[in-house]
Design a protein around this motif. Sequence first.
Motif, PDB file in Angstrom:
ATOM      1  N   LYS A   1      40.811 -23.323 -44.377  1.00 38.37           N
ATOM      2  CA  LYS A   1      39.754 -23.653 -45.229  1.00 38.37           C
ATOM      3  C   LYS A   1      40.469 -24.868 -45.634  1.00 38.37           C
ATOM      4  CE  LYS A   1      37.655 -18.890 -45.471  1.00 38.37           C
ATOM      5  NZ  LYS A   1      39.439 -17.942 -45.183  1.00 38.37           N
TER       6      LYS A   1
ATOM      7  N   CYS B   1      30.499 -15.415 -63.793  1.00 38.20           N
ATOM      8  CA  CYS B   1      30.160 -15.493 -62.168  1.00 38.20           C
ATOM      9  C   CYS B   1      28.988 -15.565 -62.562  1.00 38.20           C
ATOM     10  CB  CYS B   1      30.633 -14.092 -61.869  1.00 38.20           C
ATOM     11  SG  CYS B   1      29.702 -13.657 -59.703  1.00 38.20           S
ATOM     12  N   GLY B   2      28.557 -17.079 -61.494  1.00 41.72           N
ATOM     13  CA  GLY B   2      26.920 -16.770 -61.360  1.00 41.72           C
ATOM     14  C   GLY B   2      26.556 -16.247 -60.163  1.00 41.72           C
ATOM     15  N   GLY B   3      27.120 -15.316 -59.772  1.00 41.55           N
ATOM     16  CA  GLY B   3      26.897 -14.244 -58.634  1.00 41.55           C
ATOM     17  C   GLY B   3      25.937 -14.961 -57.493  1.00 41.55           C
ATOM     18  N   CYS B   4      27.183 -16.402 -57.193  1.00 37.33           N
ATOM     19  CA  CYS B   4      26.392 -17.015 -56.194  1.00 37.33           C
ATOM     20  C   CYS B   4      26.817 -16.487 -54.477  1.00 37.33           C
ATOM     21  CB  CYS B   4      26.556 -18.654 -56.191  1.00 37.33           C
ATOM     22  SG  CYS B   4      28.603 -19.102 -55.446  1.00 37.33           S
ATOM     23  N   LYS B   5      27.841 -16.156 -54.620  1.00 39.37           N
ATOM     24  CA  LYS B   5      28.214 -14.530 -53.252  1.00 39.37           C
ATOM     25  C   LYS B   5      29.184 -15.529 -52.481  1.00 39.37           C
ATOM     26  CE  LYS B   5      23.649 -13.006 -52.955  1.00 39.37           C
ATOM     27  NZ  LYS B   5      22.289 -12.717 -52.279  1.00 39.37           N
ATOM     28  N   LEU B   6      29.280 -16.818 -52.810  1.00 38.71           N
ATOM     29  CA  LEU B   6      29.808 -18.284 -51.897  1.00 38.71           C
ATOM     30  C   LEU B   6      31.704 -17.498 -51.711  1.00 38.71           C
ATOM     31  CD1 LEU B   6      27.945 -20.744 -52.561  1.00 38.71           C
ATOM     32  CD2 LEU B   6      27.949 -19.964 -50.878  1.00 38.71           C
TER      33      LEU B   6
ATOM     34  N   ILE C   1      32.377 -14.183 -51.097  1.00 37.49           N
ATOM     35  CA  ILE C   1      32.345 -13.078 -50.036  1.00 37.49           C
ATOM     36  C   ILE C   1      32.998 -13.063 -48.791  1.00 37.49           C
ATOM     37  CG2 ILE C   1      30.560 -11.082 -49.742  1.00 37.49           C
ATOM     38  CD1 ILE C   1      29.383 -11.257 -52.080  1.00 37.49           C
ATOM     39  N   SER C   2      32.476 -14.444 -48.395  1.00 35.99           N
ATOM     40  CA  SER C   2      32.883 -14.555 -46.785  1.00 35.99           C
ATOM     41  C   SER C   2      34.072 -14.810 -46.849  1.00 35.99           C
ATOM     42  CB  SER C   2      31.398 -15.744 -46.042  1.00 35.99           C
ATOM     43  OG  SER C   2      31.237 -16.730 -46.738  1.00 35.99           O
ATOM     44  N   VAL C   3      34.127 -15.993 -47.738  1.00 35.60           N
ATOM     45  CA  VAL C   3      35.463 -16.903 -47.685  1.00 35.60           C
ATOM     46  C   VAL C   3      37.108 -15.965 -47.911  1.00 35.60           C
ATOM     47  CG1 VAL C   3      36.988 -17.823 -49.081  1.00 35.60           C
ATOM     48  CG2 VAL C   3      34.435 -18.563 -48.897  1.00 35.60           C
TER      49      VAL C   3
ATOM     50  N   PHE D   1      29.556  -7.508 -53.763  1.00 38.25           N
ATOM     51  CA  PHE D   1      28.457  -7.611 -54.020  1.00 38.25           C
ATOM     52  C   PHE D   1      27.984  -6.832 -55.134  1.00 38.25           C
ATOM     53  CE2 PHE D   1      24.418  -9.811 -55.947  1.00 38.25           C
ATOM     54  CZ  PHE D   1      25.187 -10.977 -56.308  1.00 38.25           C
TER      55      PHE D   1
ATOM     56  N   ASN E   1      24.452  -8.381 -60.641  1.00 34.52           N
ATOM     57  CA  ASN E   1      24.611  -9.516 -60.127  1.00 34.52           C
ATOM     58  C   ASN E   1      25.688 -10.559 -60.116  1.00 34.52           C
ATOM     59  OD1 ASN E   1      22.203 -10.470 -58.093  1.00 34.52           O
ATOM     60  ND2 ASN E   1      20.991 -10.271 -60.467  1.00 34.52           N
ATOM     61  N   ILE E   2      26.852 -10.011 -59.436  1.00 37.18           N
ATOM     62  CA  ILE E   2      28.119 -10.865 -59.519  1.00 37.18           C
ATOM     63  C   ILE E   2      29.050  -9.967 -58.283  1.00 37.18           C
ATOM     64  CG2 ILE E   2      28.040 -11.405 -62.551  1.00 37.18           C
ATOM     65  CD1 ILE E   2      30.334  -8.865 -62.815  1.00 37.18           C
TER      66      ILE E   2
ATOM     67  N   CYS F   1      35.136 -21.290 -55.573  1.00 39.66           N
ATOM     68  CA  CYS F   1      34.060 -20.466 -56.644  1.00 39.66           C
ATOM     69  C   CYS F   1      33.187 -21.608 -57.099  1.00 39.66           C
ATOM     70  CB  CYS F   1      35.478 -19.466 -57.946  1.00 39.66           C
ATOM     71  SG  CYS F   1      34.041 -18.914 -59.251  1.00 39.66           S
ATOM     72  N   PRO F   2      32.980 -21.815 -56.890  1.00 38.67           N
ATOM     73  CA  PRO F   2      32.265 -22.680 -57.652  1.00 38.67           C
ATOM     74  C   PRO F   2      31.631 -23.377 -59.395  1.00 38.67           C
ATOM     75  CG  PRO F   2      30.326 -21.676 -56.620  1.00 38.67           C
ATOM     76  CD  PRO F   2      31.460 -21.147 -56.501  1.00 38.67           C
TER      77      PRO F   2
ATOM     78  N   SER G   1      26.483 -20.224 -63.339  1.00 40.84           N
ATOM     79  CA  SER G   1      26.001 -21.102 -62.293  1.00 40.84           C
ATOM     80  C   SER G   1      24.010 -20.806 -61.679  1.00 40.84           C
ATOM     81  CB  SER G   1      26.699 -21.421 -61.481  1.00 40.84           C
ATOM     82  OG  SER G   1      25.696 -20.694 -59.891  1.00 40.84           O
TER      83      SER G   1
ATOM     84  N   CYS H   1      22.915 -20.849 -59.076  1.00 37.60           N
ATOM     85  CA  CYS H   1      22.272 -19.617 -57.929  1.00 37.60           C
ATOM     86  C   CYS H   1      22.333 -18.312 -59.667  1.00 37.60           C
ATOM     87  CB  CYS H   1      23.170 -19.016 -57.549  1.00 37.60           C
ATOM     88  SG  CYS H   1      24.453 -20.112 -56.813  1.00 37.60           S
ATOM     89  N   LYS H   2      22.633 -18.644 -60.425  1.00 37.58           N
ATOM     90  CA  LYS H   2      22.478 -17.266 -61.038  1.00 37.58           C
ATOM     91  C   LYS H   2      21.180 -17.168 -61.714  1.00 37.58           C
ATOM     92  CE  LYS H   2      23.220 -13.824 -64.161  1.00 37.58           C
ATOM     93  NZ  LYS H   2      24.656 -12.508 -63.122  1.00 37.58           N
TER      94      LYS H   2
ATOM     95  N   ASN I   1      18.152 -16.660 -54.270  1.00 33.75           N
ATOM     96  CA  ASN I   1      19.833 -16.479 -54.230  1.00 33.75           C
ATOM     97  C   ASN I   1      19.641 -14.819 -53.773  1.00 33.75           C
ATOM     98  OD1 ASN I   1      22.514 -16.819 -54.557  1.00 33.75           O
ATOM     99  ND2 ASN I   1      22.610 -14.764 -56.771  1.00 33.75           N
TER     100      ASN I   1
ATOM    101  N   LYS J   1      20.523 -15.171 -50.179  1.00 34.21           N
ATOM    102  CA  LYS J   1      21.570 -16.024 -49.674  1.00 34.21           C
ATOM    103  C   LYS J   1      22.592 -14.579 -49.018  1.00 34.21           C
ATOM    104  CE  LYS J   1      23.726 -19.252 -52.461  1.00 34.21           C
ATOM    105  NZ  LYS J   1      24.244 -18.380 -53.129  1.00 34.21           N
TER     106      LYS J   1
ATOM    107  N   GLU K   1      25.577 -13.188 -47.280  1.00 35.33           N
ATOM    108  CA  GLU K   1      26.803 -13.020 -48.370  1.00 35.33           C
ATOM    109  C   GLU K   1      27.722 -13.426 -46.963  1.00 35.33           C
ATOM    110  OE1 GLU K   1      28.654  -8.734 -48.861  1.00 35.33           O
ATOM    111  OE2 GLU K   1      26.744  -8.596 -50.517  1.00 35.33           O
TER     112      GLU K   1
ATOM    113  N   PRO L   1      25.398 -23.793 -56.711  1.00 35.86           N
ATOM    114  CA  PRO L   1      25.884 -23.536 -57.337  1.00 35.86           C
ATOM    115  C   PRO L   1      27.516 -23.466 -57.720  1.00 35.86           C
ATOM    116  CG  PRO L   1      25.639 -23.319 -54.609  1.00 35.86           C
ATOM    117  CD  PRO L   1      25.045 -24.525 -54.651  1.00 35.86           C
TER     118      PRO L   1
ATOM    119  N   LYS M   1      34.548 -28.985 -56.692  1.00 37.86           N
ATOM    120  CA  LYS M   1      34.255 -27.756 -56.454  1.00 37.86           C
ATOM    121  C   LYS M   1      33.731 -27.479 -55.633  1.00 37.86           C
ATOM    122  CE  LYS M   1      36.238 -25.220 -57.492  1.00 37.86           C
ATOM    123  NZ  LYS M   1      37.411 -23.310 -57.590  1.00 37.86           N
TER     124      LYS M   1
ATOM    125  N   THR N   1      34.553 -25.298 -52.360  1.00 30.71           N
ATOM    126  CA  THR N   1      33.415 -23.944 -51.561  1.00 30.71           C
ATOM    127  C   THR N   1      32.242 -24.021 -50.407  1.00 30.71           C
ATOM    128  OG1 THR N   1      32.559 -24.431 -54.374  1.00 30.71           O
ATOM    129  CG2 THR N   1      31.165 -23.012 -52.654  1.00 30.71           C
TER     130      THR N   1
END
Lengths: 143, 649, 325
Positions: free
Chosen positions: A80, B583-588, B590-592, B600, B605-606, B624-625, C197, C199-200, C205, C208, C210, C241, C274, C278
């Motif tokens: 990463k 947290c905006g719940g963008c889920k990004l 999770i896979s990281v 999630f 929604n977070i 985390c963006p 963000s 996305c909220k 969303n 999207k 996971e 995001p 940022k 991401t």
Amino acid sequence: MDNFEPKIVAFTCNWCSYAGADKAGMMKLKYSDDVKLIRVMCSGRIDPQFVMDAFREGADGVMILGCHPGDCHYRTGNVKALKRYKLLRKTLVQFGINDKRLKLDWVAAGEAELFQQVVNEMAETVKELGPLHLTGNVEQGGK
Amino acid sequence: MTVEKPKIALFLCECSTNISNFIDLPAVADWAESTEDFCFVEVSNLLCSPDGKKYFAEILMKHKPDGIIVAACSPKLHEKTFQDVAEEVGINMSRVQMANIREDVSWVTKDKTKANEKAKAMIKAALRRVILAENLEKVTMEVISDILIIGGGIAGIEAAIIASKAGRKVYLIEKDISLGGSVIKIEEVAPNMECAPCLLAPRLSEVRDDPNITVLTNSEITDVLGFYGNFLVKVRKKARYVEETCIGCEACFDVCPVTLKNEFHLGLGNRKAIYTLFPGSVPAAAVIDKEHCKHFIDNSCDACVSACPFGSINFNEKDEELEINVGAIVIATGTKSGDVSKFDELGYGKIDNVYTLPEFERIACSNGPSGSKILLKNGEKPSSVAVIHCAGSLREDGIPYCSGICCFGASKVGELVRKQIPEAKVLNIYNDLVFVGPKINAFYRKQIEEGTRFIKCYDLKTIQVKEKGDKITIEGEGFSQIEADMVVLSTGLEPASGTKELADLLNIDLRKDGFFKADHALLNQTGSTLEGIYIAGCSAGPCNVATSVTRARSAVGDIISKLIPGREIELEILTSVIDEEKCGGCKLCISVCPYKAIIFDDEKNISIVTEAICRGCGTCVASCPSGAAKAKHFTDDQIYAEIGGLLYG
Amino acid sequence: MAKPKVAFYWCASCGGCEEAVVDLAEKILDVVAAVDIILWPVALDFKYKGIKAMEDGSIAVSFINGAIRTEEQKEMAKLLRKKSGLVVAFGSCSSLGGIPALANLTSKKKIFDRSYLNSPTVVNPDGVVPKTRSIVDGYELTLPEFFETVYKLDDVIDVDYYLPGCPPTPELIANAVNAILEAKLPPKGAILSPDKSLCKSCDRNESKPEDVAIAEIKRVIDIELDPEKCFLAQGIICMGPATRDGCGASCINGNMPCTGCFGPTDSCKDQGAKMIGTLGAILEGEEEEAIDKVIEGLVDPAGTFYRYGLSASMLGSARKEAKDE
């Protein structure tokens, strides 16, 4: 320019590159004092914001040193880091910052000589490039 | 309101002369005093010694600082030492900050003035950082000492027995319909030609009869959650359609009208749609092959129902979904033989009497498809057998590596053939031979003495296996054409089917060759890349029976030395946390996460970090963006502070 | 009681922010009824000297849109600061530098050469370029100085609040105006839009996955855009995001990805960096070559990650001399 002492920040990961630096210390391998280390747990922790911040705060060069691919203590953090680094470099060039000012390398815990070598090479490279001036405008500032 | 300036203590350690010879510590101390940033500045010596630690503790008790900087050696060496002392006197470990002026300065800097300046910059960085320290909390959890073993071959069986002897509850999961694995398919194990079923049979019954061991055959893992000391494993136990009352009497076999290839004999013999893997299997109960059984296809047959003396047939059985809570998992999924059918020049699948080594082993077995007789397709005894080593191995389009044990198996062919047909010629064609260790090498020498010829081929890729009337010819670089009645291809060993999927489920790494990766290739061969998950038998790479079993014992040994009932384990302290508010719940993230530690929350929604699973790499924080994720003790602000400190001095 | 005085001013901007005020529609009548507009160059005729003559602090609030790129803009910003109780940086350009700040990726000279000399549509045989002073028929004519660097408003004056967006939505504007009129303002320095963000509040969303991963970076012209699926899941770079909520996802509702005009959330210092952090982690590829190939698809990273935020970026804002240029 001969007297120019570059400021270089090297982000190192706890398990490989920082340990490699420790090993270099134990072996008394001298390296450029222009390079100063910041320890994080994993190269994957290195937020591109840290690199930008270092440049903004006056670094003339920034290094990201992680575990070799496949050896990351946290499985894939180094990959990463590599991807972020690649994106970051491409962006920095547009900011007028020479991409040689940012360097990613892999150093294992036992690779003291390699640590010494990559760090010294970076110090030389940045010394040749000269100081980085950022003014918010590409042409006036960095090169 | 005035904010009180934090009290920071600075210890400068001479480290005998390791630091003081290269850095002018009194000068650094004067400088530190002059900054007025510290409540205490002192040069001391050997702070890590018992006296040093005592002194350190006394100063801490006296000054009660908000932050402590120890300018000394690497944090990897003594950070914990000083953190522990701080904790003992009631100061949180987070308040101890090392400035590594030994490994990073005194030992590596040529110029003394510059060494001083670098040391000061590092102390400044440490100062800026320690001010931002937030308390860290140790969290412990009682372990679950039960163990799950995946794979019921000789390694898995051994692991189960050993673990049970230590008083642990064991779950032994096997995807096939009986325990036994690869070894049960072999007649005799070289070099002592021990009877393989005899090795296994007592162990099989031991496992079957042990109340501590739950055997789940015809079962597969569907999901794994959790972490070392507390895994939740979901298992699907597929329906057998034959109840446990079945003793495997085989009365139903005769009446079943469906004949299918027998997988146990590697397709060389037949079985029925209701079958057991082998007589004496564990469990003894037969299984109905739902896909081929006429009852399930068109409801046209229930012959087995009336044939069964125990009334065991139950067409209404359903798959069961089980959840098992264990503290550790042992993988013993074994290997499979490499596929040689893709190499046309080897003749496999195209020419009669060309077999793979495992197939030959079946043919030679007393419970084999031809009833222990080594025979050609036409029912005659072969007068000559050629064995080709490394068939499909050591090549990029096949198995690129040496499996290390096939030469041994290939040399056993001669032994098995001569036992039945003393006059038969046996000829082994090789490029490389691997016979490591006195016993194995002696076995090889014995084969030569007893008549097996070993012929070198300069390039195995040049080998051509062709049909010539009733005979088979073999050509290749380095030897003149050979004629044989039967050809045995010594195939290499690949990871068992489903290895990749299992690795994904368990979130562990595989090596380049596809086998499970060890935690450490030298120091911990039976630990996987994730704590609490172990690799035994051939899942950790091709090996012989002895090594398989030893790996199983090693893995279980490690488990029972750590997973002691009632023992608490310390969870990672330096975890990541996600601020619910931000947290905006963008889920990004999770896979990281390399450990699947982030889940999630659909209601809020977070994203949420399961701190017990998190190992604190912090890559989600860099990802985390919206800046909602935070790495404990390595927060963004702490790192910015360090950057600023280093650069401005 | 006299109505509070309000000023609207524009600097280096496109006029979109002015449109946004007009977009308040009938609500603007409430505003006009509640306040006394004393400056609004786009709509009404006022004299700068009239402003200069006002007492310091007598304007209740000045809404200033546009980036700062000329001496005149800087002077007016300073003047309004002096005369106003509150200054609100209005819109992306004023808050972050906006589109004009992309000029910081090149130089004043290059821009002038292009605009006045080399552009194919320019006929300028004498090579005349704007100068701050020129003598024509014995008279001295002056133009404001054009700065080397494009600044955001708070580089030149103290700013009380920020209304982000290109342009800010009528809803956010109305909320801000009401908050000012009712004196229900958050602490100074706040950005008047939710600190989450995008996305909220993005309807996509949910679509999207996971394990979103990008194997190939695509541009909106490359594929037929799925009107319901998360853009990142389609391989399109969406800045959502890394962008602050508050716009109502208007671009996304128009089936276009977010380009980031609301800037980052409070906890992020640099929106572009940022997004690199991401995005970098979700690009596919393990080996360098494969990674390079994916990144090749991103033609203009700075323009993508910093489309509106260059003046506010860590590297773009690394200048201390701005306030005195």
